[in-house]
Design an enzyme around this catalytic site. Structure first.
Site, PDB file in Angstrom:
ATOM      1  N   GLU A  86     -12.115  32.094 -21.103  1.00  0.00           N
ATOM      2  CA  GLU A  86     -13.051  31.056 -20.668  1.00  0.00           C
ATOM      3  C   GLU A  86     -13.965  31.482 -19.514  1.00  0.00           C
ATOM      4  OE1 GLU A  86     -13.491  28.146 -22.215  1.00  0.00           O
ATOM      5  OE2 GLU A  86     -11.960  28.737 -23.681  1.00  0.00           O
ATOM      6  N   SER A 468      30.347 -23.059 -31.152  1.00  0.00           N
ATOM      7  CA  SER A 468      31.405 -23.296 -30.170  1.00  0.00           C
ATOM      8  C   SER A 468      31.253 -22.491 -28.893  1.00  0.00           C
ATOM      9  CB  SER A 468      32.773 -22.983 -30.808  1.00  0.00           C
ATOM     10  OG  SER A 468      33.049 -23.924 -31.832  1.00  0.00           O
TER      11      SER A 468
END
Length: 833
Positions: A86, A468
């Site tokens: 680069e 219950s």
């Protein structure tokens, strides 16, 4: 001489005009040049990560995957590969490359085309952070000025580190740290030279040069990078030859999830978006540490899945998913053709797709989706009676041919020993929530069989009738209103005419067995429906409802009818576990939480939960100096504000209910030959711990089934049912081929929900000492007569010690023995629910 003078004048004028132009351009783009602070505080778009309490990665949220790394953690060969490719003069230039810019300008003049070129790493960084990718003259000018500005403010290493963490590298990987994980599943320091060169070649064209999608082009680009490294003397010829000959090894690697807990991770995601907004939550690198413990959470997931499969197997085999070929009329497909047909089949949870190749007398040969061939033996097939309805199953199969045929596409599960079990996707749903009752920390939470199948979190979103499981709260209200655990009520059918409906309301016990006069302790332990109704009537409907609201339930969920006593209220599993925790922690309403800590991307703590504890504020002897109080406040006896959860019931009330629920697990005492009776939660005895209390719950027609149980340190609730509330769970019929866990009979809280609770708690409690709920001050223990609840002087099977709040114990002694009261209970275990 005149020509030289004019040339010099022209040069000076051009230089002057150039400087004016340059200054003008600078002031034109000045507003787009970032400040020092902006450059120093550049935020990488880093995904949010969600962890367990002990640091295992649960999930990752974010559009961009990024793993920031510092420059000292980046291998030098990778830096060399990037620079060679680069910007090899990166450490020498001032942020721009004049030669490259001139070359780009000449190309523009000669071709008339706008092309990018001569971009240094600093210029690319300027473009990636602050500019668009539009190919325009003014953008290039801005890029140059920003690059110069960056070079003036940051060091070369800082610039390179920003670039390497920012650059897009394909497959949603941003930065070299993420690329190493996405393509190779490795950290940077684990990459070889060829892999580093591959990553270094990606910035030019992340999609076109992607090694997963375009391996040939990617390899060519990799070799170009290696060639440049060789030219710059970063590598030797031998290293170059070895790396260029290396095969392409890249393949997609998702985030390295260490703990499967999708429901809690979705809860975290929603909470973080609500707190910080979508953009900030997803892209600023938050690290969220949840409250769940990895081993406990994994146990919860396993227990829930295993329990749903156990229910599903009890009700029979529904047949293959599809017919891949007709074995009677067609030639069998080749393995490659079968695998092609299996490819689109979605495998959910632990289920594996397979095709039946051959069927023998009591075995079958199958081909799995992954290409592996396996055998199913009879032990892994014989459960598969034909499913008829949820109440009926076919006869036990005698051969494998009664179950399978070649050409069928089926689902399997893998056993612990590596063998495969015929299976199917469960139709029922479930949820599990486990809390620390002392501070509300969610230890584990599972909202369903599979998050892939359904993202509906039943643990926090499904309001279902609790059956219950409501009774401990009803009994708590009764103890607050003059009843004791020794109070005697008539366990007999209720038949009441309802004028408004024109029918009689006949609440019944389940099973429909009645014991006549019975103590409240036993009535709760055996889940006597008619006793719950009588208690509600004795306390009053409104007073009972008001008491239930103390436990954090929503007012709209508590219906004002006598059916409330039987559990008609609809409550989520998390709400139920929260309310039930009050019996475990001494009477406090804790606030459940699932986030322990939130950190930013740098590890700074932004939020830490400070939970309300199950405690009572202390009234200390205050001093002015210690607390910096006024003399008046220092001398007062008012409690100081602390992190204590509000008290909703007394310590004594909480203990008495918890102790009665202990009887639901351990039954009626040591005189088994006379007074021994089973509580509905007797299956919890398999854990061999005396510190457990629990309660089953089953609604009409077994539509919803529950089990909730606890000791002092953990509270867990399990629900099982169908997502459609109108669907009953049905019943299964016993046959000799059933596994010992495949119990016949009607589905119920004890049979359908409790096994998941037991399996989970076996892991959650492993290695932990017993933590019984100790009786608090304000209680007395006296020996009572079991038949009457009055004081007794006997120490045989007709009596036991019972706890009472001071001032509520009986004052009279029993005068005579009541015949046949202690007749042994002959109900089977399956009759209890």
């Amino acid at each position: 001489m005149i020509l030289l003078k004019r040339t010099l004048q022209f040069f000076i004028i051009c230089t002057f005009l150039g400087l004016i132009t340059l200054v003008s351009l600078y002031y034109y783009v000045k507003s787009d040049i970032p400040s020092v602070q902006v450059l120093k505080d550049v935020q990488l778009q880093t995904p949010m990560q969600v962890f367990s309490k002990d640091g295992l990665l649960i999930n990752q949220f974010g559009e961009k995957r990024r793993i920031p790394v510092t420059i000292d953690k980046i291998p030098q060969p990778l830096i060399n590969a990037i620079l060679a490719t680069e910007d090899n003069r990166f450490y020498d230039h001032i942020g721009i490359d004049p030669i490259g810019i001139l070359r780009s300008a000449l190309v523009l003049i000669s071709t008339g085309e706008k092309k990018q070129g001569a971009s240094t790493i600093t210029m690319q960084l300027a473009r990636n952070f602050f500019l668009t990718r539009e190919k325009a003259y003014i953008r290039k000018v801005k890029e140059i000025f920003i690059a110069l500005h960056i070079e003036n403010l940051l060091s070369k290493d800082e610039i390179l580190a920003l670039y390497l963490n920012k650059i897009e590298l394909g497959n949603r990987a941003f930065g070299i740290g993420a690329a190493a994980q996405v393509y190779y599943g490795k950290d940077l320091n684990e990459l070889n030279l060829a892999q580093m060169a591959m990553i270094a070649g990606l910035p030019k064209a992340p999609s076109a040069l992607n090694p997963i999608r375009n391996p040939i082009r990617a390899k060519a680009r990799r070799n170009v990078v290696l060639g440049r490294m060789l030219d710059e003397n970063y590598i030797s010829r031998a290293e170059y030859n070895e790396a260029t000959n290396a095969p392409i090894t890249a393949k997609f690697h998702g985030a390295e999830i260490e703990l499967y807990a999708p429901y809690i991770s979705e809860m975290v995601r929603a909470e973080m978006v609500a707190r910080y907004g979508y953009e900030r939550a997803y892209n600023t690198g938050f690290k969220v540490f949840t409250s769940v413990e990895s081993d406990v959470q994994a146990a919860a997931q396993t227990a829930l899945v295993n329990n749903l499969h156990a229910y599903d197997m009890r009700h029979g085999y529904r047949g293959p998913q599809q017919q891949l070929w007709d074995f009677a009329t067609q030639t069998a497909l080749s393995h490659s053709e079968i695998l092609e047909k299996l490819k689109p089949v979605k495998e959910i949870g632990p289920l594996l797709a397979a095709a039946v190749l051959e069927v023998s007398e009591q075995s079958a040969t199958v081909l799995l989706k992954n290409g592996k061939q396996a055998s199913l033996d009879w032990d892994n097939l014989k459960w598969a009676r034909k499913y008829i309805t949820r109440y009926r199953q076919g006869f036990p199969p005698k051969t494998a041919g009664d179950i399978l045929n070649p050409g069928e596409q089926i689902l399997l599960r893998k056993n612990d020993d590596g063998s495969y079990l015929l299976s199917q996707l469960p139709e029922a749903s479930s949820a599990l929530v486990s809390l620390d009752p002392n501070d509300g920390r969610i230890k584990a939470i599972v909202g369903g069989y599979s998050f892939e199948q359904s993202q509906y979190n039943r643990a926090v979103q499904a309001k279902r009738q609790v059956g219950s499981n409501i009774k401990p709260f009803i009994y708590s209200a009764a103890l607050n209103n003059g009843y004791t655990l020794a109070s005697i009520l008539n366990d007999a059918p209720i038949n009441q005419w309802d004028k408004s409906l024109g029918v009689a309301w006949r609440p019944k016990n389940s099973p429909a067995v009645y014991n006549g006069p019975i103590r409240i302790r036993r009535a709760l332990a055996q889940s006597k429906n008619v006793i719950s109704v009588r208690l509600l009537r004795g306390v009053g409907l409104q007073r009972t409802a008001d008491h239930l609201l103390k436990f954090g339930f929503q007012n709209s969920d508590i219906n004002r009818s006598e059916s409330l006593a039987l559990g008609s209220a609809s409550i989520t599993p998390l709400e139920l576990a929260r309310g039930m925790s009050a019996f475990a922690n001494g009477g406090h309403l804790i606030t459940p939480y699932f986030i322990n800590e939130i950190q930013d991307s740098a590890g700074n703590v932004l939020f830490k939960t400070e939970p309300l504890l199950a405690c009572d504020p202390v009234i200390p002897q205050l001093t002015i100096k210690q607390f910096e109080l006024t003399p008046e406040l220092a001398n007062s006896q008012e409690p100081i504000a602390t992190h204590c959860a509000p008290r909703i019931i007394s310590k004594q009330n909480a203990f008495l209910i918890a102790d009665a629920m202990h009887s639901a697990v351990w039954g009626g005492g040591s005189w088994a030959h006379k007074t021994g009776w089973s509580g509905t939660g007797w299956r919890a005895q398999a854990l061999e711990r005396r510190d457990l209390s629990g309660k089953t719950g089953t609604t009409n027609d077994s539509v919803d089934t529950w089990f909730s149980g606890f000791n002092r340190d953990i509270m867990t609730s399990v629900w099982v049912g169908f997502d459609n509330p109108g669907n009953p769970l049905g019943r299964s019929t016993y046959n000799n081929n059933m596994d010992k866990n495949q119990i016949s009979g009607a589905e119920s809280g004890a049979k359908t929900a409790q096994p998941a609770w037991v399996e989970f708690m076996r892991v959650a409690l492993a290695g932990k000492p017993e933590a019984p709920i100790e009786p608090p001050e304000g209680l007395v223990s006296v020996r009572i007569d079991l038949a009457t609840g009055l004081l007794s002087q006997k120490n045989d099977y007709t009596s036991r010690f019972e706890y009472f709040e001071k001032g509520t114990s009986p004052t009279k002694y029993v005068m005579q023995h009541v015949e046949n009261v202690f007749e042994e209970d002959t109900k089977t275990e399956e009759e209890l629910f």
